[in-house]
Design a protein around this motif. Structure first.
Motif, PDB file in Angstrom:
ATOM      1  N   THR A 251     -46.981 -62.310 -25.357  1.00 23.88           N
ATOM      2  CA  THR A 251     -45.871 -62.786 -24.507  1.00 23.88           C
ATOM      3  C   THR A 251     -45.569 -64.262 -24.755  1.00 23.88           C
ATOM      4  O   THR A 251     -44.441 -64.705 -24.551  1.00 23.88           O
ATOM      5  CB  THR A 251     -46.212 -62.628 -23.008  1.00 23.88           C
ATOM      6  OG1 THR A 251     -47.515 -63.170 -22.800  1.00 23.88           O
ATOM      7  CG2 THR A 251     -46.192 -61.179 -22.574  1.00 23.88           C
ATOM      8  N   ASP A 252     -46.602 -65.012 -25.193  1.00 17.77           N
ATOM      9  CA  ASP A 252     -46.411 -66.461 -25.292  1.00 17.77           C
ATOM     10  C   ASP A 252     -46.427 -66.981 -26.733  1.00 17.77           C
ATOM     11  O   ASP A 252     -46.671 -68.150 -26.990  1.00 17.77           O
ATOM     12  CB  ASP A 252     -47.492 -67.172 -24.467  1.00 17.77           C
ATOM     13  CG  ASP A 252     -48.896 -66.691 -24.851  1.00 17.77           C
ATOM     14  OD1 ASP A 252     -48.999 -65.892 -25.802  1.00 17.77           O
ATOM     15  OD2 ASP A 252     -49.874 -67.116 -24.202  1.00 17.77           O
ATOM     16  N   GLN A 253     -46.212 -66.072 -27.679  1.00 23.23           N
ATOM     17  CA  GLN A 253     -46.160 -66.515 -29.085  1.00 23.23           C
ATOM     18  C   GLN A 253     -44.910 -65.958 -29.767  1.00 23.23           C
ATOM     19  O   GLN A 253     -44.332 -64.973 -29.297  1.00 23.23           O
ATOM     20  CB  GLN A 253     -47.395 -66.027 -29.850  1.00 23.23           C
ATOM     21  CG  GLN A 253     -48.686 -66.665 -29.365  1.00 23.23           C
ATOM     22  CD  GLN A 253     -49.825 -66.472 -30.363  1.00 23.23           C
ATOM     23  OE1 GLN A 253     -49.611 -66.435 -31.567  1.00 23.23           O
ATOM     24  NE2 GLN A 253     -51.037 -66.361 -29.856  1.00 23.23           N
ATOM     25  N   ALA A 287     -43.681 -72.032 -27.690  1.00 22.76           N
ATOM     26  CA  ALA A 287     -44.607 -70.912 -27.935  1.00 22.76           C
ATOM     27  C   ALA A 287     -46.002 -71.464 -28.225  1.00 22.76           C
ATOM     28  O   ALA A 287     -46.153 -72.621 -28.618  1.00 22.76           O
ATOM     29  CB  ALA A 287     -44.120 -70.091 -29.116  1.00 22.76           C
ATOM     30  N   LYS A 288     -47.015 -70.626 -28.032  1.00 29.37           N
ATOM     31  CA  LYS A 288     -48.380 -71.107 -28.305  1.00 29.37           C
ATOM     32  C   LYS A 288     -48.746 -70.981 -29.776  1.00 29.37           C
ATOM     33  O   LYS A 288     -49.773 -71.485 -30.215  1.00 29.37           O
ATOM     34  CB  LYS A 288     -49.378 -70.305 -27.464  1.00 29.37           C
ATOM     35  CG  LYS A 288     -49.333 -70.698 -26.011  1.00 29.37           C
ATOM     36  CD  LYS A 288     -50.668 -70.427 -25.334  1.00 29.37           C
ATOM     37  CE  LYS A 288     -50.665 -70.958 -23.921  1.00 29.37           C
ATOM     38  NZ  LYS A 288     -51.009 -69.939 -22.948  1.00 29.37           N
TER      39      LYS A 288
END
Ligand code: SF4
Length: 622
Positions: A251-253, A287-288
């Protein structure tokens, strides 16, 4: 309407089907149902549109026409249609192999920035098989000579392909005697197209025999070259941990998906995803990091060599896009549904086609060639990162499953201590009854993954070691069977051996071209026992096959002496003669035959029975 559980056994598939429905996304299952009832003539192989006096069809009930306009009867039409399926499948794999040989040639000339020789030991070993001098020579010079020699195998000037030398001598004698020794990779496919032209080969038996030779030109030629040159360029796989199912998306990349078959593109994308500047750019965009995941066989290639996570197999490709979490999907060729561009248009996903041979509606075409791949991959990964801020709501409903991949022949023998001897001893002692390959695709005619997973579960329960490739390997991985912990599902003997070796009871051997690794392993076992492949307690199966490539694979397995059980029925039921030859008559020619059994529990019984019979014939349990 059907419940989602009737379409797929996977929880990510069921949840994503619900999401696709609410997003009004059309899927492969819906289109399949819209096609029902499918044409009965085509299903039986009784329709022909080879020439323009037709199209023709044979009435299976004997009331209507029994001959096409040219006079071809049901046997000829069914055999010709099957022959052309084999030719198309062999062409697909072998052309994939050719693309790798071209990269190898360009690496040798220093014209392929970013690509290199990752396994010089294998390069020298195979160069030796091609009788190329390796002592004291530079790697690029050897690579150039090997690429040239492999290209020769594609042509027509030989009596026998180079790498058939790896098959047991007894097997090669069988091929010579039956007149099915493959001579040139392109030659056999070209000859099949010639033979099946109107007015050429009208012997259904000779057509099917040439089908065997055509398939062997793939299994011991084009696919084998594809697999080996991939190892030379990108490294021979070793066991490595990875994760599978749609839960590998983050979800975070920034999520980038590679889909298709040839590692030539996906390996460059893999390298670009490691680029610090691009990772920093992703962080700047909120994004991470950059998360690369695979689909289908190019995913298997990356998974086997680098432990890259796998988002799903063939029938999951539309549903992966429906997560809304994919910034970019890059495709090369084979098994890429032409619907994907339309699916992606409902989300922010950028769709990129990369091969000069494969275009798709709704995709942007950015062609990769060895000389521009590195630069192109960097540009595309940057574009994917920039796409992150356009992302809408995402839905990633499951957690990923752990699995092990990378069981090349070298890795399997490595796990056994360097020789196949411990495996042979375990088979002789009856702790492992035998081995079976579960390979091939998904097909909406069979509940998604049900065939692969059920068959694997039944076989390991009966102490049969299972090797898997392609979409089958992804199915068993998602079901948790490709992990060391899966020994708890194995019978006592298999559990003991796998536990001692710390390997899963289901070994992921790679992509669909890597089915040749199974042949090589079988040859090593046969050679160690001083026997032929057809004498071994082994079997093959394709419980959910759909593609022409699968027809070529199944045919080269049978022609190599491996009893093979298909799930879906091929289009041959219009000819009893063809059915009899393929399911019985071939036993006398190649020492193996086909069976068809859509129910995987019954297929498991067929395979167990076959393996026990082979054990008895070898005198193993006396
Ligand atoms: Fe009809 Fe014969 Fe032409 Fe086929 S090859 S379409 S059976 S006339």
């Amino acid at each position: 309407s059907k419940s989602y559980k009737e379409y797929t056994i996977t929880s990510d598939g069921q949840l994503m089907l619900k999401k696709a429905d609410s997003d009004q996304i059309e899927t492969v299952w819906e289109r399949y149902e819209n096609q029902l009832p499918q044409c009965g003539y085509c299903e039986m192989g009784l329709s022909c549109r080879i020439c323009n006096m037709g199209p023709c069809r044979i009435d299976p009930f004997g009331e209507g026409p029994q001959k096409g306009v040219c006079g071809a009867d049901a046997d000829i039409i069914v055999a010709r249609n099957l022959g052309r399926m084999i030719a198309a499948g062999a062409a697909a794999h072998s052309d994939h192999g050719r693309d790798l040989v071209e990269v190898l040639a360009d690496v040798a000339k220093g014209k392929a920035p970013g690509y290199s020789i990752s396994d010089p030991v294998k390069l020298k070993k195979i160069a030796g098989e091609y009788e190329i001098e390796t002592d004291g020579r530079e790697i690029p010079a050897i690579a150039g000579d090997l690429a040239y020699a492999m290209m020769e195998d594609y042509g027509t000037r030989k009596k026998e392909l180079t790498l058939v030398k790896r098959a047991p001598e007894k097997r090669r004698e069988i091929w010579r005697k039956a007149g099915i020794m493959p001579r040139g990779i392109d030659r056999e496919t070209s000859e099949m197209m010639h033979r099946t032209h109107m007015g050429v080969d009208n012997g259904w038996q000779s057509l099917l025999l040439h089908g065997m030779r055509n398939a062997l030109s793939d299994g011991w030629g084009g696919s084998l070259i594809a697999s080996e040159v991939s190892d030379i360029l990108f490294g021979t796989p070793l066991p490595c941990a990875n994760q599978v199912n749609i839960g590998v998306l983050k979800t975070d990349q920034v999520n980038i998906i590679v889909h298709g078959h040839n590692p030539v593109v996906s390996e460059m994308i893999f390298l670009a995803c490691q680029d610090t500047d691009l990772i920093n750019l992703a962080k700047l965009k909120g994004a991470k990091g950059i998360n690369l995941a695979g689909l289908c066989c190019t995913g298997n290639e990356l998974m086997a060599r680098h432990g890259i996570p796998m988002a799903g197999n063939h029938l999951m490709t539309e549903l992966v896009i429906a997560t809304g979490a994919v910034e970019m999907m890059l495709v090369d060729y084979q098994c890429i549904m032409p619907s994907l561009g339309k699916t992606a248009s409902c989300y922010h996903t950028k769709m990129i086609s990369t091969s000069d041979k494969a275009r798709f509606p709704g995709m942007e075409h950015r062609e990769f060639h060895p000389e521009n791949s590195q630069k192109m991959a960097q540009e595309l990964v940057k574009e994917a990162v920039e796409q992150y801020e356009n992302r809408g709501k995402v839905y990633i409903p499951v957690e990923p499953v752990q699995s092990l991949g990378g069981f090349s022949v070298e890795a399997v023998t490595g796990a056994l201590g360097g020789t196949p001897e411990p495996l042979i001893e375990a088979i002789k002692a009856g702790k492992i009854r035998g081995a079976a390959g579960i390979v091939g695709c998904n097909n909406p005619k069979i509940k998604h993954d049900y065939g692969h997973v059920t068959l694997a579960q039944q076989l390991i329960k009966n102490d049969i070691l299972v090797v898997v490739t392609g979409c089958a390997a992804i199915a068993t991985a998602k079901a948790g069977l490709n992990a060391a912990e899966a020994i708890k599902y194995a019978g006592p003997g298999l559990k003991e051996i796998c536990g001692a070796l710390k390997i899963p009871p289901v070994l992921h051997m790679g992509s669909c071209v890597d089915n040749v690794r199974i042949l090589i392993l079988a040859s090593a076992l046969a050679n160690a026992l001083g026997t032929d492949i057809s004498d071994l307690p082994i079997a093959g199966s394709a419980p959910e096959w759909y593609s022409e490539k699968a027809v070529a694979i199944a045919t080269y397995f049978v022609a190599s002496g491996v009893y093979t059980v298909l799930g879906p029925m091929p289009p041959i039921t219009g000819s009893m003669n063809v059915i009899k030859l393929l399911t019985q008559g071939l036993d006398d020619i190649t020492g193996a035959s086909f069976a068809v059994e859509p129910d995987p529990e019954k297929a498991a019984i067929l395979i167990c029975r076959h393996i026990e019979n082979k054990r008895k014939a070898l005198g193993l349990d006396s």
